[in-house]
Design an enzyme around this catalytic site. Structure first.
Site, PDB file in Angstrom:
ATOM      1  N   GLU A 169       0.791  -1.233   0.000  1.00 25.72           N
ATOM      2  CA  GLU A 169       0.000   0.000   0.000  1.00 25.72           C
ATOM      3  C   GLU A 169       0.826   1.288   0.000  1.00 25.72           C
ATOM      4  OE1 GLU A 169      -2.698  -0.588   3.300  1.00 25.72           O
ATOM      5  OE2 GLU A 169      -3.775  -2.173   2.249  1.00 25.72           O
ATOM      6  N   ASN A 210       2.253  -4.526  -3.529  1.00 25.43           N
ATOM      7  CA  ASN A 210       0.851  -4.902  -3.364  1.00 25.43           C
ATOM      8  C   ASN A 210       0.048  -3.660  -2.974  1.00 25.43           C
ATOM      9  OD1 ASN A 210      -1.076  -7.129  -3.055  1.00 25.43           O
ATOM     10  ND2 ASN A 210      -0.974  -6.789  -0.830  1.00 25.43           N
ATOM     11  N   HIS A 246     -10.102  -5.803  -2.756  1.00 26.03           N
ATOM     12  CA  HIS A 246     -11.176  -5.752  -1.758  1.00 26.03           C
ATOM     13  C   HIS A 246     -12.334  -4.995  -2.419  1.00 26.03           C
ATOM     14  CE1 HIS A 246      -8.739  -7.498   1.324  1.00 26.03           C
ATOM     15  NE2 HIS A 246      -7.781  -6.623   1.100  1.00 26.03           N
ATOM     16  N   GLU A 274      -5.865 -10.453  -2.479  1.00 25.55           N
ATOM     17  CA  GLU A 274      -6.707 -10.372  -1.278  1.00 25.55           C
ATOM     18  C   GLU A 274      -8.182 -10.261  -1.638  1.00 25.55           C
ATOM     19  OE1 GLU A 274      -5.287  -7.377   1.485  1.00 25.55           O
ATOM     20  OE2 GLU A 274      -3.194  -7.756   0.979  1.00 25.55           O
ATOM     21  N   ASP A 276     -11.903 -10.162  -1.892  1.00 26.33           N
ATOM     22  CA  ASP A 276     -13.199 -10.393  -1.242  1.00 26.33           C
ATOM     23  C   ASP A 276     -14.189  -9.420  -1.856  1.00 26.33           C
ATOM     24  OD1 ASP A 276     -12.460  -8.048   0.214  1.00 26.33           O
ATOM     25  OD2 ASP A 276     -11.981  -9.189   2.019  1.00 26.33           O
TER      26      ASP A 276
HETATM   27  C1  XIL Z   1      -6.222  -7.298   7.610  1.00 27.36           C
HETATM   28  C2  XIL Z   1      -6.491  -8.579   8.379  1.00 27.36           C
HETATM   29  O1  XIL Z   1      -7.284  -9.438   7.596  1.00 27.36           O
HETATM   30  C3  XIL Z   1      -7.175  -8.272   9.685  1.00 27.36           C
HETATM   31  O2  XIL Z   1      -7.297  -9.438  10.469  1.00 27.36           O
HETATM   32  C4  XIL Z   1      -6.368  -7.221  10.455  1.00 27.36           C
HETATM   33  O3  XIL Z   1      -7.065  -6.861  11.631  1.00 27.36           O
HETATM   34  C5  XIL Z   1      -6.129  -6.007   9.591  1.00 27.36           C
HETATM   35  O4  XIL Z   1      -5.500  -6.396   8.386  1.00 27.36           O
HETATM   36  N1  XIL Z   1      -4.890  -5.052   3.230  1.00 27.36           N
HETATM   37  C6  XIL Z   1      -3.888  -5.894   3.594  1.00 27.36           C
HETATM   38  C7  XIL Z   1      -4.118  -6.902   4.643  1.00 27.36           C
HETATM   39  O5  XIL Z   1      -2.818  -5.894   2.965  1.00 27.36           O
HETATM   40  O6  XIL Z   1      -2.956  -7.175   5.384  1.00 27.36           O
HETATM   41  C8  XIL Z   1      -5.224  -6.508   5.570  1.00 27.36           C
HETATM   42  O7  XIL Z   1      -5.487  -7.598   6.453  1.00 27.36           O
HETATM   43  C9  XIL Z   1      -6.457  -6.135   4.786  1.00 27.36           C
HETATM   44  C10 XIL Z   1      -6.171  -4.955   3.894  1.00 27.36           C
END
Ligand code: XIL
Length: 460
Positions: A169, A210, A246, A274, A276
């Protein structure tokens, strides 16, 4: 450094034998009218993905890797990402005092299940230890801390991880650099330095940058594109970009595939890291159908581009998702519900990966199709779908005979009885009617041992 680690070796034959069984035998349908229809269903996602040359991963929580959660994580995916266990705050909560327990556990589980591991993440503005963020450091001290952190962690898992999300990020939405401990203290070149240090510690791991909201073509993804281009021109070790993905229901960017392709054309891999897809709660069948279409769109885009390495979901079950904690009122973002039942999104992923191909039934028929949704050491979850085309039903009964001692323990959306090997399931009060062009599904849990061949089902 490695003293407390237990090494486990790859164990293939047994588990892959079960997977081969899935792949081979799940082709049954029964017809009310004429003919027979073959359906392939129930092949684990990891086998479907492998057949397409793709990796399918999930984020996991180490403490949950037993029971059904462990069975699905190990059985359906060929890559794991520790959701939190490898973050700086997790591994070095106190300066100089390390805790590798959960990260080691996940790596051992992955090796025992013939899975890759994606390391996540080395350089981020979030989930850092408070001793680090509360400290006052000179530029040289900060640089030394970061180099030591990267070298220590990457060396610990040297040769064992497929990839590292080295930098997480780094960008703002407008494509400028995010103001962080690292950018403010070390300047933009912290990214090149981090990649260089990581490569020195493990030359075999693929190194990624990422970020989120970089799935479509936009200002942020273009900044990432420009960065990768310049890093490559400078000879900095960069192997790939991670698109976190996300996403919000109905909002898969239309330029996703085009964006993956432009990074591929730069000469780097692309991984969806990641995924979802969150919806406003409560979920309903319309939202779940949209979610299935969205999951399929993301997987289709990855399948379409050779250099798209694979897709990792950020938790495979709604019971292990960060969404409800962070996005108030949202949830149901993963392919399995809280009780580990596969959602329509699961079938959509399978379909995108070439599974679940069905031969359309002949006109004027209703068919019943039996499939194994998931399977673990002692049990499995099965599903029967009754579909009508050119015909309709006002009530139904599905019968089959188990060939290997399987026993139904629980059924939903049908009343099932088993006598010896013979099973009979009749519609519930609310789902006897199957209209022309419609379908009804019921599910069950059952026990098995030895083998779990798919029975021939008849619809009456
Ligand atoms: C999230 C985890 O899933 C949670 O359990 C934690 O509380 C916060 O982080 N981007 C990322 C991940 O790169 O590491 C994050 O994971 C979600 C957003």
């Amino acid at each position: 450094m490695r003293t407390s680690r237990t090494r486990s070796f790859r164990i293939r034959p047994l588990r892959r034998g079960v997977a081969a069984l899935f792949a081979g035998v799940l082709t049954v349908a029964a017809l009310l009218a004429a003919g027979t229809t073959a359906h392939a269903a129930g092949t684990p996602l990891r086998d479907l993905a492998a057949a397409k040359g793709k990796v399918i991963g999930t984020a996991v929580t180490g403490s949950k890797l037993t029971g059904t959660y462990g069975d699905i994580a190990g059985g359906q995916f060929n890559s794991l990402t520790p959701g939190n266990a490898m973050k700086w705050g997790s591994v070095e909560p106190t300066r100089g005092s390390f805790n590798w327990a959960e990260a080691d556990q996940i790596v051992a589980f992955a090796q025992a299940h013939d899975q890759q591991v994606r390391g996540h993440t080395l350089v981020w503005h979030s989930q850092n230890p408070s001793w680090l963020t509360n400290g006052t450091w000179t530029t040289a001290e900060l640089s030394g801390l970061l180099q030591d952190h990267i070298t220590t962690e990457v060396t610990r898992y040297k040769g064992e991880l497929a990839a590292w999300d080295v930098v997480n990020e780094p960008f703002n939405e407008d494509g400028t650099y995010r103001s962080t401990l690292w950018y403010n203290g070390l300047g933009a070149d912290y990214i090149a330095q981090a990649l260089t240090w990581a490569h020195a510690a493990d030359p075999s791991a693929k190194l990624y940058i990422n970020d989120y909201n970089v799935e479509g073509v936009n200002a942020k993804s273009t900044a990432l594109y420009d960065l990768v281009k310049s890093l490559k021109a400078r000879g900095v070790p960069i192997d790939g970009v991670g698109l976190q993905a996300h996403l919000i229901l109905g909002q898969v960017p239309g330029t996703l595939q085009q964006n993956i392709q432009r990074f591929a054309d730069l000469g780097v891999d692309v991984a969806v890291t990641e995924l979802d897809i969150r919806m406003q709660l409560p979920s309903d069948s319309t939202k779940l159908a949209q979610q299935a279409a969205d999951y399929k769109a993301v997987f289709d885009a990855c399948v379409a581009v050779t250099r798209c390495y694979g897709v990792t979901v950020w938790g495979f079950t709604d019971s292990d998702s960060w969404i409800p904690d962070v996005f108030s009122g949202y949830g149901a973002a993963t392919p399995y519900d809280e009780n580990y039942a596969p959602k329509p999104a699961y079938d959509a992923i399978a379909a995108s990966l070439g599974g679940g191909t069905t031969t359309p039934p002949p006109t004027g028929a209703c068919t019943a199709t039996y499939s194994v949704q998931s399977q673990w050491n002692t049990g499995f979850t099965g599903q029967v779908r009754i579909a009508c085309s050119g015909a309709a039903l006002s009530s139904w009964k599905v019968n089959w005979t188990y060939g290997a001692g399987q026993r139904i323990t629980q059924a939903w959306n049908a009343t099932c009885t088993q006598s010896g090997a013979a099973v009979s399931c009749a519609n519930a009060s609310y789902n006897g009617s199957v209209p022309d062009g419609g379908s009804v599904t019921f599910g069950f849990n059952a026990s098995w041992s030895g083998s779990n061949p798919v029975p021939t089902v008849t619809l009456g």
